[in-house]
Scaffold this motif. Structure first.
Motif, PDB file in Angstrom:
ATOM      1  N   SER A   6       0.276  -3.628   3.453  1.00 30.29           N
ATOM      2  CA  SER A   6       1.175  -3.016   2.466  1.00 30.29           C
ATOM      3  C   SER A   6       0.870  -1.531   2.362  1.00 30.29           C
ATOM      4  O   SER A   6      -0.279  -1.107   2.535  1.00 30.29           O
ATOM      5  N   SER A   7       1.889  -0.753   2.083  1.00 25.38           N
ATOM      6  CA  SER A   7       1.713   0.702   1.961  1.00 25.38           C
ATOM      7  C   SER A   7       0.844   1.070   0.772  1.00 25.38           C
ATOM      8  O   SER A   7       0.329   2.188   0.704  1.00 25.38           O
ATOM      9  N   GLU A   8       0.662   0.160  -0.186  1.00 22.76           N
ATOM     10  CA  GLU A   8      -0.247   0.412  -1.302  1.00 22.76           C
ATOM     11  C   GLU A   8      -1.691   0.552  -0.839  1.00 22.76           C
ATOM     12  O   GLU A   8      -2.501   1.183  -1.510  1.00 22.76           O
ATOM     13  N   PHE A   9      -2.007  -0.055   0.293  1.00 24.41           N
ATOM     14  CA  PHE A   9      -3.399  -0.136   0.737  1.00 24.41           C
ATOM     15  C   PHE A   9      -3.556   0.396   2.161  1.00 24.41           C
ATOM     16  O   PHE A   9      -4.232  -0.210   2.980  1.00 24.41           O
ATOM     17  N   VAL A  10      -2.909   1.528   2.429  1.00 26.19           N
ATOM     18  CA  VAL A  10      -3.130   2.188   3.716  1.00 26.19           C
ATOM     19  C   VAL A  10      -4.616   2.519   3.862  1.00 26.19           C
ATOM     20  O   VAL A  10      -5.211   2.348   4.921  1.00 26.19           O
ATOM     21  N   TYR A  11      -5.198   2.993   2.775  1.00 29.41           N
ATOM     22  CA  TYR A  11      -6.633   3.292   2.722  1.00 29.41           C
ATOM     23  C   TYR A  11      -7.221   2.335   1.695  1.00 29.41           C
ATOM     24  O   TYR A  11      -7.214   2.604   0.502  1.00 29.41           O
TER      25      TYR A  11
ATOM     26  N   LEU B 205       9.632  -3.738  -4.852  1.00 28.11           N
ATOM     27  CA  LEU B 205       8.730  -2.602  -4.778  1.00 28.11           C
ATOM     28  C   LEU B 205       7.345  -3.054  -4.324  1.00 28.11           C
ATOM     29  O   LEU B 205       6.912  -4.167  -4.639  1.00 28.11           O
ATOM     30  N   ALA B 206       6.649  -2.208  -3.612  1.00 25.64           N
ATOM     31  CA  ALA B 206       5.313  -2.536  -3.086  1.00 25.64           C
ATOM     32  C   ALA B 206       5.363  -3.833  -2.288  1.00 25.64           C
ATOM     33  O   ALA B 206       4.536  -4.732  -2.464  1.00 25.64           O
ATOM     34  N   ASP B 207       6.333  -3.901  -1.407  1.00 26.51           N
ATOM     35  CA  ASP B 207       6.499  -5.101  -0.589  1.00 26.51           C
ATOM     36  C   ASP B 207       5.405  -5.147   0.483  1.00 26.51           C
ATOM     37  O   ASP B 207       4.645  -4.193   0.676  1.00 26.51           O
ATOM     38  N   ILE B 208       5.338  -6.273   1.178  1.00 31.23           N
ATOM     39  CA  ILE B 208       4.357  -6.443   2.243  1.00 31.23           C
ATOM     40  C   ILE B 208       5.075  -6.499   3.588  1.00 31.23           C
ATOM     41  O   ILE B 208       6.278  -6.745   3.667  1.00 31.23           O
ATOM     42  N   MET B 209       4.305  -6.265   4.651  1.00 33.64           N
ATOM     43  CA  MET B 209       4.801  -6.455   6.009  1.00 33.64           C
ATOM     44  C   MET B 209       3.919  -7.521   6.661  1.00 33.64           C
ATOM     45  O   MET B 209       2.708  -7.343   6.778  1.00 33.64           O
TER      46      MET B 209
ATOM     47  N   TYR C 246       6.427   4.035   6.649  1.00 36.67           N
ATOM     48  CA  TYR C 246       5.745   2.912   5.998  1.00 36.67           C
ATOM     49  C   TYR C 246       6.109   2.835   4.521  1.00 36.67           C
ATOM     50  O   TYR C 246       6.409   1.753   3.989  1.00 36.67           O
ATOM     51  N   TYR C 247       6.099   3.985   3.847  1.00 34.67           N
ATOM     52  CA  TYR C 247       6.451   4.007   2.427  1.00 34.67           C
ATOM     53  C   TYR C 247       7.892   3.556   2.221  1.00 34.67           C
ATOM     54  O   TYR C 247       8.203   2.869   1.242  1.00 34.67           O
ATOM     55  N   ARG C 248       8.772   3.944   3.125  1.00 36.44           N
ATOM     56  CA  ARG C 248      10.167   3.528   2.986  1.00 36.44           C
ATOM     57  C   ARG C 248      10.322   2.032   3.260  1.00 36.44           C
ATOM     58  O   ARG C 248      11.062   1.343   2.549  1.00 36.44           O
ATOM     59  N   GLN C 249       9.613   1.519   4.264  1.00 35.58           N
ATOM     60  CA  GLN C 249       9.723   0.097   4.597  1.00 35.58           C
ATOM     61  C   GLN C 249       9.218  -0.791   3.458  1.00 35.58           C
ATOM     62  O   GLN C 249       9.823  -1.818   3.150  1.00 35.58           O
ATOM     63  N   CYS C 250       8.088  -0.389   2.865  1.00 37.59           N
ATOM     64  CA  CYS C 250       7.493  -1.214   1.798  1.00 37.59           C
ATOM     65  C   CYS C 250       7.985  -0.822   0.410  1.00 37.59           C
ATOM     66  O   CYS C 250       7.551  -1.422  -0.578  1.00 37.59           O
ATOM     67  N   ARG C 251       8.847   0.178   0.326  1.00 41.64           N
ATOM     68  CA  ARG C 251       9.355   0.655  -0.958  1.00 41.64           C
ATOM     69  C   ARG C 251       8.194   1.015  -1.890  1.00 41.64           C
ATOM     70  O   ARG C 251       7.962   0.392  -2.928  1.00 41.64           O
ATOM     71  N   MET C 252       7.476   2.038  -1.499  1.00 44.42           N
ATOM     72  CA  MET C 252       6.298   2.482  -2.240  1.00 44.42           C
ATOM     73  C   MET C 252       6.697   2.921  -3.647  1.00 44.42           C
ATOM     74  O   MET C 252       7.603   3.743  -3.820  1.00 44.42           O
ATOM     75  N   PRO C 253       6.037   2.391  -4.690  1.00 42.68           N
ATOM     76  CA  PRO C 253       6.391   2.784  -6.069  1.00 42.68           C
ATOM     77  C   PRO C 253       6.009   4.241  -6.352  1.00 42.68           C
ATOM     78  O   PRO C 253       5.207   4.849  -5.649  1.00 42.68           O
ATOM     79  N   ASP C 254       6.566   4.756  -7.434  1.00 43.31           N
ATOM     80  CA  ASP C 254       6.222   6.096  -7.905  1.00 43.31           C
ATOM     81  C   ASP C 254       5.201   6.059  -9.028  1.00 43.31           C
ATOM     82  O   ASP C 254       4.602   7.084  -9.345  1.00 43.31           O
ATOM     83  N   PHE C 255       5.029   4.887  -9.672  1.00 35.88           N
ATOM     84  CA  PHE C 255       4.010   4.796 -10.728  1.00 35.88           C
ATOM     85  C   PHE C 255       3.548   3.350 -10.891  1.00 35.88           C
ATOM     86  O   PHE C 255       4.243   2.396 -10.505  1.00 35.88           O
ATOM     87  N   TRP C 256       2.342   3.217 -11.460  1.00 33.81           N
ATOM     88  CA  TRP C 256       1.733   1.928 -11.774  1.00 33.81           C
ATOM     89  C   TRP C 256       1.213   1.992 -13.209  1.00 33.81           C
ATOM     90  O   TRP C 256       0.534   2.949 -13.582  1.00 33.81           O
ATOM     91  N   ILE C 257       1.538   0.990 -14.016  1.00 36.08           N
ATOM     92  CA  ILE C 257       1.031   0.910 -15.387  1.00 36.08           C
ATOM     93  C   ILE C 257       0.267  -0.404 -15.532  1.00 36.08           C
ATOM     94  O   ILE C 257       0.845  -1.490 -15.365  1.00 36.08           O
TER      95      ILE C 257
END
Length: 793
Positions: free
Chosen positions: A174-179, A118-122, A51-62
């Motif tokens: 989106s992998s940003e919001f698995v939980y 980055l942080a793409d959606i499915m 999932y992280y690879r598919q949505c290109r999960m970021p490494d940081f958020w500012i």
């Protein structure tokens, strides 16, 4: 052609099926847990990785106030930064016709045309943005499902103080919001919180941020991904003039943090729980085969005399143990797959993956089968060694009776003289057969530890909800404003229909510094004597909010190495960012987040304000008519960022925890019951087999089957009671270790002990023992005591 030894083995397995069932069940549970927990660990790990690879999960958020896109080139060119993506992020209020209450939403921008960002959606239903209209929206799938929203529907959101009609073109995850966590919640609440994706161009227009962004996502090079702090500190300094609010790396991102903790917890459970059950099974099997070898003593001597080698006889006994291990291993693999399937279904309610299904992991199953066979071999070794050492002539003679000697308790005259003859028989047998007794006590101790730990975890869950949502948080609603306001916000909230009490809240993100220790958290300003948020100390007593200093979460104090009376440097992230040294006057006990409280006037002055308010907590009349009017007015308030109902959060958590906790407790009771039942049944039946001549003698002396059974029951009850008494402290220690493994800045698990837990553990232990004794009593009634009196040559 079946050999003589194999035919003999078949007869032994058929004759001792009840004993084998008891041991096999324990091995089955151990292998089942090994396979099930390991499979769930693999399921979540693989789903997360894909999932992280598919949505290109970021490494940081500012998060920033506002930064021009042109000013981000320096960040993009920083060594170690592979890629960045600026975007727009705002909270919004959702107005649905079928929802009485205003709902909360997080609005994020996406490129107008589909790109690999980055942080793409499915997409789950519908499609991506089109060129037909600007006001299109993609809704996160769980929110849409709960409210029956589909592509083609319209939805209303309050965006930048204006009510906007948006056309739904699709639903997505989106992998940003698995939980997916809403404001103030610790479990997903898709009914009251959703994520909404807007076109980049439309978001820039509606939020007045043309050519700018208020959040930057980034991807790091592999060499700095495991140690991102220096690079992120540099990024903060680089963007400091644009109002950096917070910087989060992947490790601390809430959704990833909860998911990672669950995966790590599964990894620990997958090692610990099976080890307990398989160790018990090895000990019980060792006792069984030791006694079986003693009973077969003359047969072994005869076989040796007939020319069978030690290796052949050892193989015969080893096959007995391997048959148990093979049966337990195979049953455990099948049961483990079905249990993993059920647990994975539960995980799908908490974590939103594109695919989360249970699969057969053949390596895990073969490993479980191998472990069960290894356990059987270990349990068989000691059981046959003593008999194989004997010479044929010596082994062909029955084992001489043990020398009668007094036991230690007989020296305690005042105690021993008060015992009846039956109790003396029971105690002598327990003490003289120390190995069998110790194995039974150990098994009961493990069963009791599992049982008490399960009860403590359940009680801790209920205590957490009660503490956080009934003792600390006591408001009915909390309103969060988009910007800082003054006393007018409090007066406006107080005048709303159905409001009995309104108290101001001012939350300021800060960096806390104590020498080399640094942590970013928020300070919450409350009115002195606040009644709607009541921080509490480690004894759960209310803490008075004071302007003299900070009341700090125990977890944050631990991170910063602070104690009551120490001073800490506070640097606000917003405003003038003027540092101040403040004293920690109280340590707060809490289980969610890292709370820090102070008096709202003191915090306002820290921010150079007379009285600043960015939230209001309300106590309402709770009358249905007043609530309907109140919610209608809240929906029309453009300055609101979010509305949070404490009762909704508590109900969501209670419903989720209660339902899943009862499943968890049921499984633990079942597993502990099998340990109690299997170990006590094995110990009692082996003891009965060894004492058939003694039992027959008692029958001749006039003892009935129930009287003889009562002697066996007393032995079992003593073993169970001693093991349970020893297991309860072990269960407490196990709960402490589990709580420590889940201890983090996001969540802490309370360890709560009550008399009911220990009473329930003891009672259930005795119930399981009584159930096992019914099978022993059945064997006593069916025993041929006349045959047992015949001399064996």
């Amino acid at each position: 052609m079946v050999s003589v030894l194999n035919r003999k083995l078949g007869r032994q397995l058929r004759r001792g099926w009840l004993l084998l069932l008891a041991i096999t069940s324990i091995i089955t549970i151990g292998v089942m847990e090994f396979v099930a927990l390991g499979s769930c660990y693999n399921n979540l790990t693989e789903a997360k990785r894909h999932y992280y690879r598919q949505c290109r999960m970021p490494d940081f958020w500012i998060d920033l106030k506002k930064v021009p896109l042109a000013e981000l080139d320096r960040l993009a060119d920083t060594p170690g930064v592979v890629e960045i993506r600026p975007r727009i992020q705002f909270f919004a209020t959702v107005d649905l016709d079928d929802a009485v209450k205003p709902l909360n939403g997080l609005v994020l921008s996406l490129p107008d045309q589909r790109q690999n960002v980055l942080a793409d959606i499915m997409l789950r239903h519908g499609g991506y943005f089109t060129d037909r209209r600007q006001n299109e929206v993609i809704v996160n799938d769980s929110f849409a499902r709960h409210h029956g929203l589909r592509p083609g529907d319209w939805i209303r959101l309050v965006l930048n103080n204006r009510l906007q009609e948006l056309f739904i073109v699709g639903t997505a995850i989106s992998s940003e919001f698995v939980y997916l966590l809403g404001p103030g919640s610790i479990v997903p609440d898709p009914e009251n919180f959703g994520v909404f994706y807007l076109k980049q161009s439309y978001a820039e227009d509606v939020f007045d941020v043309d050519g700018a962004a208020n959040q930057v996502l980034g991807l790091l090079a592999p060499e700095v991904r495991d140690r991102p702090k220096p690079l992120l500190d540099e990024a903060e300094r680089m963007l400091s003039s644009y109002g950096v609010i917070t910087t989060i790396d992947l490790e601390d991102q809430p959704s990833n943090r909860y998911l990672t903790q669950e995966i790590d917890g599964l990894k620990s459970f997958a090692f610990f729980m099976p080890t307990v059950f398989l160790t018990i099974a090895a000990l019980v099997l060792n006792v069984l085969l030791t006694r079986l070898a003693e009973q077969e003593r003359t047969v072994v001597g005869t076989l040796k005399a007939l020319g069978y080698s030690d290796l052949e006889i050892f193989g015969h006994f080893l096959k007995y143990g391997l048959a148990v291990g093979l049966a337990g291993g195979l049953l455990g693999c099948f049961a483990g797959y079905w249990l993993a399937t059920g647990v994975t279904v539960i995980y799908r309610e908490f974590y939103e993956f594109p695919e989360l299904h249970n699969r057969i992991y053949y390596g895990r199953s073969f490993a479980g089968l191998g472990i069960s066979l290894a356990c059987a071999v270990v349990g068989s070794l000691h059981g046959t060694r003593s008999v194989l050492r004997l010479r044929p002539a010596e082994a062909m003679r029955p084992k001489p009776p043990e020398q009668g000697h007094s036991v230690l308790l007989e020296r305690v005259g005042w105690f021993w003289q008060r015992l009846s003859s039956s109790w003396r028989m029971v105690l002598r047998d327990l003490i003289r057969n120390r190995g069998r007794t110790a194995a039974g006590v150990f098994a009961a101790m493990m069963g009791a530890s599992i049982l008490s730990a399960g009860f403590m975890l359940a009680h801790g869950s209920f205590y957490l909800v009660d503490f956080q949502f009934h003792r600390v948080l006591r408001h009915d609603l909390e309103l969060a404003f988009k910007d800082e306001r003054g006393k007018d916000a409090l007066h406006e909230a107080s005048a709303l229909p159905g409001v009995d009490l309104a108290e101001p809240v001012f939350s300021v993100p800060c960096t806390f510094i104590n020498g080399p220790y640094e942590y970013r958290a928020g300070i919450t300003g409350l009115a002195a004597g606040a009644r709607l948020t009541v921080p509490r100390d480690r004894q759960a007593k209310p803490i008075r909010i004071s302007a003299a200093g900070l009341s700090m979460s125990g977890k944050l104090a631990e991170i910063l190495h602070l104690d009551r009376g120490d001073v800490v440097t506070v640097r606000p992230i917003v405003g003038q960012r003027r540092e101040q040294v403040v004293r920690v006057i109280e340590i707060v006990d809490d289980y969610l987040g890292t709370s820090v409280y102070t008096e709202i006037g003191r915090l306002s002055r820290l921010m150079d304000e007379e009285l600043a308010v960015n939230g209001v907590q309300l106590a309402t009349s709770r009358r249905a008519a007043d609530e309907a009017v109140l919610y209608r007015e809240l929906k029309e308030m453009p300055t609101l960022e979010s509305v949070t109902a404490r009762a909704d959060m508590a109900a969501s958590i209670e419903q989720t925890l209660v339902r899943n906790m009862w499943v968890f407790i049921g499984l633990l009771v079942l597993f502990a019951g099998i340990v109690f039942f299997g170990s006590i049944l094995n110990s009692s039946l082996v003891s009965l087999a060894e004492r058939q001549r003694e039992v027959a003698t008692l029958r001749v002396l006039g003892y009935g089957p129930w009287q003889i059974g009562s002697l066996m029951l007393r032995e079992s009850l003593i073993i169970s009671a001693v093991g349970t008494a020893l297991g309860m402290p072990l269960g407490y220690l196990l709960t402490v270790l589990l709580a420590m493994s889940y201890d983090s800045e996001l969540f802490r698990f309370p360890v709560v002990s009550t008399p009911g837990i220990w009473i329930g553990t003891m009672v259930l232990g005795l119930v399981f023992t009584g159930a096992a004794h019914l099978f022993v009593q059945r064997s006593i009634h069916r025993m041929d005591w006349l045959d047992a009196l015949k001399a064996k040559e």
